[in-house]
Write an enzyme that holds these catalytic residues in place. Structure first.
Site, PDB file in Angstrom:
ATOM      1  CE  LYS A   1      -4.030   2.173   1.137  1.00  0.00           C
ATOM      2  NZ  LYS A   1      -4.072   2.924  -0.381  1.00  0.00           N
TER       3      LYS A   1
ATOM      4  CE  LYS B   1       2.102   7.825   7.301  1.00  0.00           C
ATOM      5  NZ  LYS B   1       2.193   9.290   6.788  1.00  0.00           N
TER       6      LYS B   1
ATOM      7  CG  ASN C   1      -5.522  18.547   3.062  1.00  0.00           C
ATOM      8  OD1 ASN C   1      -5.283  17.637   3.735  1.00  0.00           O
ATOM      9  ND2 ASN C   1      -6.942  18.353   2.813  1.00  0.00           N
TER      10      ASN C   1
ATOM     11  CE  LYS D   1       4.568   7.516  -1.941  1.00  0.00           C
ATOM     12  NZ  LYS D   1       4.024   8.134  -0.762  1.00  0.00           N
TER      13      LYS D   1
ATOM     14  CB  THR E   1      -3.589  14.212   6.806  1.00  0.00           C
ATOM     15  OG1 THR E   1      -3.881  13.043   5.892  1.00  0.00           O
ATOM     16  CG2 THR E   1      -2.259  14.152   7.527  1.00  0.00           C
TER      17      THR E   1
ATOM     18  CB  SER F   1      -6.142   4.798   2.595  1.00  0.00           C
ATOM     19  OG  SER F   1      -5.822   5.855   1.669  1.00  0.00           O
TER      20      SER F   1
ATOM     21  CG  ASP G   1       2.911  10.837  -2.633  1.00  0.00           C
ATOM     22  OD1 ASP G   1       2.729  11.088  -1.399  1.00  0.00           O
ATOM     23  OD2 ASP G   1       3.911  11.126  -2.986  1.00  0.00           O
TER      24      ASP G   1
END
Ligand code: NAD
Length: 421
Positions: free
Chosen positions: A66, A90, A217, A102, A186, A348, A142
């Site tokens: 992921k 992470k 954001n 990624k 986030t 997610s 991303d």
């Protein structure tokens, strides 16, 4: 030091601190699989441009790979490998059932039309389709990618399969199997981590003063939720400068001003400071750097007054700065990015669970689930940190060290049980 070299040094240090065998480092220092693809796109002016893309699958001991997809002119395979490695750690620390991956496409999306971007995104989804899937590898946005791009990709993948597969990409628009919490997950998560830390070390979060570097954001929603949970947001900043009011800012007004005029400095009250970094130095209990990397450095760390830092941004504090901060008597902790900004990836995970079940929670329920996971992760990391400090009295151990140790330990245990080591 390249980003990959940095990532490898973090991995090495974590394996050593956790007291694990060197072979754990040897195993994790390389990705499971790297796919390089070409994506031909007929541009609006009739030229054919052939773009280069990657998908790196680093480790899947804990679950499907992921990690996001980055569109940027300067991406390299090496950086992508390092980012995928970072995602393994992470996701492991986040306590969710994912490995790390990624993706990236070397392109300049700012110079592309919507049609060209759509063609590129669909082309990339087709090119990596054979190695992704809801049980295999689940990409997400991303840098320079967004819910619209995820919508094109999920559509392309579904067309290839012949049926709808919502769980193959996350952070889709709420109208297309996404979740409305995503937009603020986030910043919300950063506040939950800061709140848990304040409750543990500062006697509570309510009434505490918070300063926020950035106002995009992550920062805007960090300010919003800090305010909702009763803290006093005294400063926020963007590239236009810093607005400061020791009595507390009207966060919703500041968001409105920022979103309408593009500059937070147009906020009508309080003190306006032209220095964007002033928010790092103002009097506040908690500092949330939520803008960009490398803002708290050796050169300015001794100007930071906050006792607690919660890193909403990726890499805002350099290792040298961290050493200076932790040597201060009244400094408590810098809650590292890997822990404090995991709200997005936890969101997610929840979206993926919704997609697999074709069952969608109410917004509040999703938020509560994120908060519960963030709180648990904070608690586990704080406890591991206490233990690590006892074990390693010979050196200064930071909360970041504890987070990476926990992350490596979880991946290690899964690999060991599976017989990989
Ligand atoms: P964004 O582009 O929405 O906002 C960035 C903000 O930082 C902008 O307000 C900009 O004006 C401000 N800024 C830039 N340079 C500055 C400077 N020198 N001083 C003060 N302010 C400055 O980006 P974002 O999505 O909010 O991401 C911010 C950080 O959080 C990044 O490090 C990103 O990697 C990280 N992050 C984001 C998410 C997410 O879900 N958006 C998830 C995890 C980590």
């Amino acid at each position: 030091m390249s980003y990959l070299e940095w990532m490898l040094s973090v991995l090495k240090n974590s394996v050593e601190l956790a007291g694990l065998p060197q072979e754990v480092y040897d195993y994790l220092s390389k990705p499971d699989r790297v796919l390089m693809v070409k994506i031909p796109v007929r541009m609006d002016d009739g030229r054919l441009m052939v773009f280069e893309g990657y998908r790196v699958q680093h480790n899947n001991a804990l679950g499907p790979y992921k990690g996001g997809i980055r569109y940027h002119p300067e991406v390299t395979l090496e950086t992508d490998i390092a980012l995928a490695m970072g995602m393994t750690l992470k996701n492991s620390l986040a306590g969710i059932p994912y490995g790390g991956g990624k993706g990236a496409v070397k392109c300049d999306p700012k110079k592309m039309s919507m049609r060209e971007l759509e063609q590129l995104s669909r082309g990339y989804a087709r090119a990596i389709a054979n190695i992704i899937g809801p049980e295999i590898d689940i990409p997400a946005p991303d840098v320079n990618t967004n819910p619209q791009i995820m919508a094109w990709m999920v559509d392309e993948y579904s067309k290839l399969k012949g049926y709808n597969v919502p769980g193959v990409f996350t952070a889709k628009p709420p109208e297309l199997w996404g979740n409305p919490v995503r937009i603020y997950s986030t910043g919300f998560g950063t506040v939950i981590a800061a709140k848990a830390a304040a409750e543990k070390w500062l006697g509570g979060f309510e009434g505490k003063t918070v300063s926020i570097h950035g106002f995009g954001n992550v920062a805007q929603y960090a300010a919003y939720w800090a305010n909702k949970y009763g803290a006093k947001v005294v400063a926020v900043s963007d590239t236009s400068g810093t607005v400061y009011d020791p009595k507390g800012l009207d966060v919703e007004l500041a968001m409105k001003v920022k979103n309408e005029t593009g500059k937070v400095i147009n906020y009508p009250h309080g003190e306006k400071i032209s220095d964007s970094d002033a928010s790092l130095y103002v009097e506040a209990d908690i500092l949330m750097p939520c803008a960009i990397e490398n803002v708290i450095t050796e050169a300015n760390a001794n100007k930071v007054k906050a006792k607690l830092i919660a890193e909403g941004a990726n890499g805002p504090t350099t290792p040298e700065a961290e050493r200076i901060l932790y040597s201060r008597k009244d400094f408590i902790a810098a809650i590292p990015d890997i822990l404090a900004n995991a709200g997005g990836v936890i969101m997610s995970y929840l979206e993926w669970v919704e997609n697999l079940q074709w069952y969608f929670w109410e917004e509040e329920e999703t938020r509560e689930r994120i908060a519960a996971i963030m709180e648990k992760n904070f608690k586990r990391t704080a406890e591991r940190w206490e233990k690590l400090k006892e074990e390693r009295k010979d050196k200064v151990v930071t909360m970041r060290d504890a987070a990476f140790v926990l992350a490596v330990e979880r991946v290690y245990k899964a690999m060991k049980l599976r017989g990989w080591l």
